[in-house]
Design a protein around this motif. Structure first.
Motif, short mmCIF file in Angstrom:
data_model
loop_
_atom_site.label_atom_id
_atom_site.label_comp_id
_atom_site.label_asym_id
_atom_site.label_seq_id
_atom_site.Cartn_x
_atom_site.Cartn_y
_atom_site.Cartn_z
N PHE A 35 1.83 22.66 4.38
CA PHE A 35 0.91 21.38 4.49
C PHE A 35 1.13 20.52 3.31
CE2 PHE A 35 -3.34 20.39 6.84
CZ PHE A 35 -3.04 18.97 6.66
N PHE A 36 2.16 19.52 3.92
CA PHE A 36 2.57 18.54 2.76
C PHE A 36 2.16 17.10 3.21
CE2 PHE A 36 5.87 15.50 1.63
CZ PHE A 36 6.43 16.16 0.70
N ASN A 185 -2.55 24.51 10.64
CA ASN A 185 -1.64 25.04 9.58
C ASN A 185 -1.68 26.52 9.47
OD1 ASN A 185 -1.31 24.91 6.20
ND2 ASN A 185 0.42 24.38 7.43
N GLU A 186 -2.90 26.78 9.05
CA GLU A 186 -3.04 28.22 8.58
C GLU A 186 -2.99 29.30 9.77
OE1 GLU A 186 -6.80 28.06 6.62
OE2 GLU A 186 -5.91 26.84 5.03
N LYS A 187 -3.62 29.17 10.84
CA LYS A 187 -3.67 30.01 12.12
C LYS A 187 -2.47 29.95 12.75
CE LYS A 187 -8.74 30.65 12.17
NZ LYS A 187 -9.43 29.58 12.22
N LEU A 194 1.57 15.11 6.48
CA LEU A 194 0.55 14.10 6.61
C LEU A 194 0.39 13.15 5.57
CD1 LEU A 194 -2.92 14.17 7.24
CD2 LEU A 194 -3.13 14.94 4.75
N THR A 195 0.24 11.78 6.12
CA THR A 195 -0.13 10.58 4.97
C THR A 195 -1.49 10.25 4.90
OG1 THR A 195 0.17 8.90 6.46
CG2 THR A 195 2.21 9.80 5.82
N CYS A 206 -3.67 19.52 1.00
CA CYS A 206 -2.24 19.83 0.93
C CYS A 206 -1.73 20.93 -0.06
CB CYS A 206 -1.66 18.28 0.36
SG CYS A 206 -1.82 17.06 1.41
N ASP A 207 -0.82 21.57 0.61
CA ASP A 207 -0.34 22.49 -0.72
C ASP A 207 0.62 22.09 -1.49
OD1 ASP A 207 -1.29 24.82 1.08
OD2 ASP A 207 0.60 24.42 2.42
N ARG A 208 1.13 20.74 -1.24
CA ARG A 208 1.90 20.17 -2.11
C ARG A 208 2.04 18.65 -1.60
NH1 ARG A 208 7.44 20.03 -3.03
NH2 ARG A 208 7.64 20.54 -0.80
#
Ligand SMILES: Nc1ncnc2c1ncn2[C@@H]1O[C@H](COP(=O)(O)OP(=O)(O)O)[C@@H](O)[C@H]1O
Ligand SMILES: [Mg+2]
Lengths: 338, 257
Positions: A35-36, A185-187, A194-195, A206-208
């Protein structure tokens, strides 16, 4: 390319026909399943970057690969893999929710019963089952965004590009969107780009992320990592200007005092005062008050917080992502060369 | 195969939009109906003048012109639809899918041809009620509809090109309006060529509306049918279609890069 990098962007530049350098040499990678996020204020170049990555806009220079496909050589293959929700909610107001989704599915080369079932399922997931046969023009803002999101999912994309999907939504609709995005994202393991202009959104989802400003990436990392990088608490103070001294002169005097205190890591001008980054804020406060007392600078307010992404943004750009900028503004629907 | 399927789906989308806003069809019918009812009264005695085809009523003469005027001005509005899709972001949304690109244009053009056909049939029905007859019968009727739809199709391309270029509904309407009246009056749509001053006869002889009008008129008047005129008209329309499609495709490519 390592096997886990799904998107690689190298030295990407976009100069619009009018000379605006909207993207100024950015490089980053997005890993499979990540998830960016791109966090930045209006005009930072977020939408421009998404338009390039989703084959809508031709880049001026740089290289981009998605799932190993070169953007320029294999746009068709890339379009199969991606789902895109643009900043402007683009649903056809004269078609019903279901018709919008069916058309999207057909254009994604899905047909018949498979498509029908997929559409029913997605309408249910985004909570539009009851409104499915109403014209989309009669939907609320939140419903339109959800319909738009559902449309991007119809062909089971591997990567989702979401351009400010919650801008302009009320807090409740925003929360609902957050839940969907998280579960996608997770499932389902969908990689998400994403912005956003919302700090809490980037922080929570966000992960990052990359913090972008003026077409450049100014910082990159996980939300926790970025905040830790500050390595200090954020103490925002406002002061009363002493008689005869201007606000600026008071700030200068205060900075002078602060430079003598060893706990201070960094000092930055805030709107009407100063933001001081210092280790162990709790212990530092009495020290700060004593020093200001001695120098005859009168404090009006002190506010201590653990660093937020806003502090990270402030540190790298010298300004805050201002709340006023969060008012919904129609982005330029333009794309392509003009 | 994908192209056909995508075209079909986008055609259906546009038809749905049109039937949900039927007012649009009638809005553009307003003008031809005024022409049909008022002009044919106003110019009723034109057929007494020298140079007018003998034994032909003004209604019988002008119906072809009114039909093509309608096709022409309708077609010149078709660009507004692509402006809407461009500005709402719907076009971009289509472009990130796997849709066959040309289907976006083809679907649009087919819809416009369909709309013109429906409008033409309404106008023909009204004209029929007022006494208009097609001498060549059902085959003539079908050929008339085909010529009109094809004519509309060719000019829709121009309008789409203008829409993509300017992204402004007002400009599309403005240019359509500015083009349609002078071209109409400088053609044989409403008067025989012998009524015109010489310079206008020259303009009329290169005016595409003239060719299409004559082809339709020859099918409706007794004893005027000539295969070569029909073929010339179709050739001229095809020529326009090729040029407009070329421009449209060129601009479309540029826009979608
Ligand atoms: N079609 C265009 N032509 C010229 N400049 C543009 C165009 N689209 C965007 N810009 C400019 O490029 C910069 C970045 O815009 P954008 O990518 O939309 O930013 P963001 O999405 O982060 O708000 C802004 O200065 C904007 O005004
Ligand atoms: Mg944007």
């Amino acid at each position: 390319m390592s096997t886990t990098d799904l998107i690689t962007v190298d030295n990407l530049v976009e100069v619009y026909a009018d000379g605006t350098k909207a993207v100024d040499g950015i490089s980053f990678k997005v890993r499979d399943g990540e998830f960016f996020g791109f966090l930045g204020p209006n005009g930072a170049g977020k939408s421009t970057t998404i338009k390039i990555l989703t084959t809508l806009l031709r880049k001026t220079s740089g290289t981009v690969t998605i799932a190993g496909y070169d953007l320029e050589k294999h746009p068709k293959e890339i379009r199969k893999l991606i789902g895109v929700q643009s900043q402007d909610t683009a649903v056809d107001p004269e078609l019903t929710g279901r018709e919008n989704m069916m058309l999207q599915g057909e254009l994604q080369q899905m047909h018949g019963k498979v498509l029908g079932e997929r559409v029913d399922h997605l309408l249910e997931v985004v909570g539009l089952k009851d409104a499915a046969d109403k014209r989309a023009g009669r939907y609320s803002g939140g419903m339109k965004k959800r319909l738009d999101l559902a449309c991007t999912l119809v062909h089971e994309p591997k990567v989702l590009f979401l351009d400010e999907p919650t801008t302009g939504l009320d807090p409740q609709s925003r929360n609902t969107m957050w839940d969907y995005m998280e579960s996608l994202n997770e499932k389902q393991g969908i990689t998400i780009f994403l912005t956003t202009q919302y700090l809490e959104e980037a922080d929570r989802l966000c992960d990052r992320l990359c913090i972008v400003d003026n077409g450049k990436i100014v910082a990159e990392g996980s939300p926790v990592g970025l905040k830790q990088e500050i390595g200090a608490d954020a103490i925002t103070i406002t002061m009363e200007s002493s008689a005869g001294a201007t606000k600026e002169a008071t700030k200068v005097a205060a900075k002078q005092v602060l430079s003598t205190l060893p706990a201070v890591v960094n000092t930055i001008d805030a709107e009407d005062g100063l933001t001081i980054y210092a280790k162990n804020g709790g212990i530092f406060i009495p020290e700060l008050i004593r020093a200001f007392d001695k120098a005859n600078i009168r404090l009006v307010s002190i506010n201590v917080s653990t660093p937020s992404l806003d502090d990270v943004f402030l540190k790298h750009t010298g300004k805050r992502i201002r709340a006023e900028e969060l008012v919904k503004q129609p982005s330029r629907a333009g794309f392509g060369r003009r | 195969m994908t192209l056909l399927w995508d075209t079909r789906n986008l055609f259906i989308r546009a038809l749905k939009k049109l039937t949900r806003n039927p007012i649009l069809i009638f809005f553009s019918l307003f003008q031809p109906i005024i022409f049909l009812v008022l002009f044919t009264q106003l110019f009723h005695d034109f057929n007494l003048l020298p140079g007018f085809p003998p034994g032909v009523s003004y209604l019988q003469f002008a119906a072809a012109g009114i039909l093509l005027q309608n096709a022409f001005s309708s077609a010149l509005q078709s660009g507004t639809s692509i402006v809407d899709d461009l500005n709402s972001g719907f076009l971009q949304k289509m472009l990130v899918t796997q849709v066959a690109r040309p289907a976006i244009l083809l679907g649009r053009l087919l819809t416009d041809a369909c709309r013109v056909t429906v409008q033409s049939i309404i106008i023909l029905a009204l004209a029929f009620a007022l006494g208009f007859r097609i001498e060549s019968g059902i085959p003539g009727f079908l050929l008339i509809i085909f010529i009109i739809a094809f004519f509309g199709f060719a000019w829709s391309g121009i309008s789409l090109a203008i829409g993509m270029r300017t992204r402004s509904t007002e400009t599309v309407f403005g240019i359509g309006f500015t083009l349609s009246f002078p071209l109409l009056f400088m053609s044989t749509a409403l008067v025989p060529v012998s009524f015109m001053p010489t310079w206008m006869q020259d303009v009329s002889s290169v005016n595409p509306i003239t060719y299409a009008v004559n082809a339709v008129r020859d099918l409706s008047l007794p004893g005027y049918f000539s295969l070569s005129a029909e073929l010339t008209a179709l050739g001229v329309i095809a020529g326009i279609a090729v040029v407009t499609m070329g421009a449209t495709l060129y601009l479309f490519r540029k826009v979608v890069s």
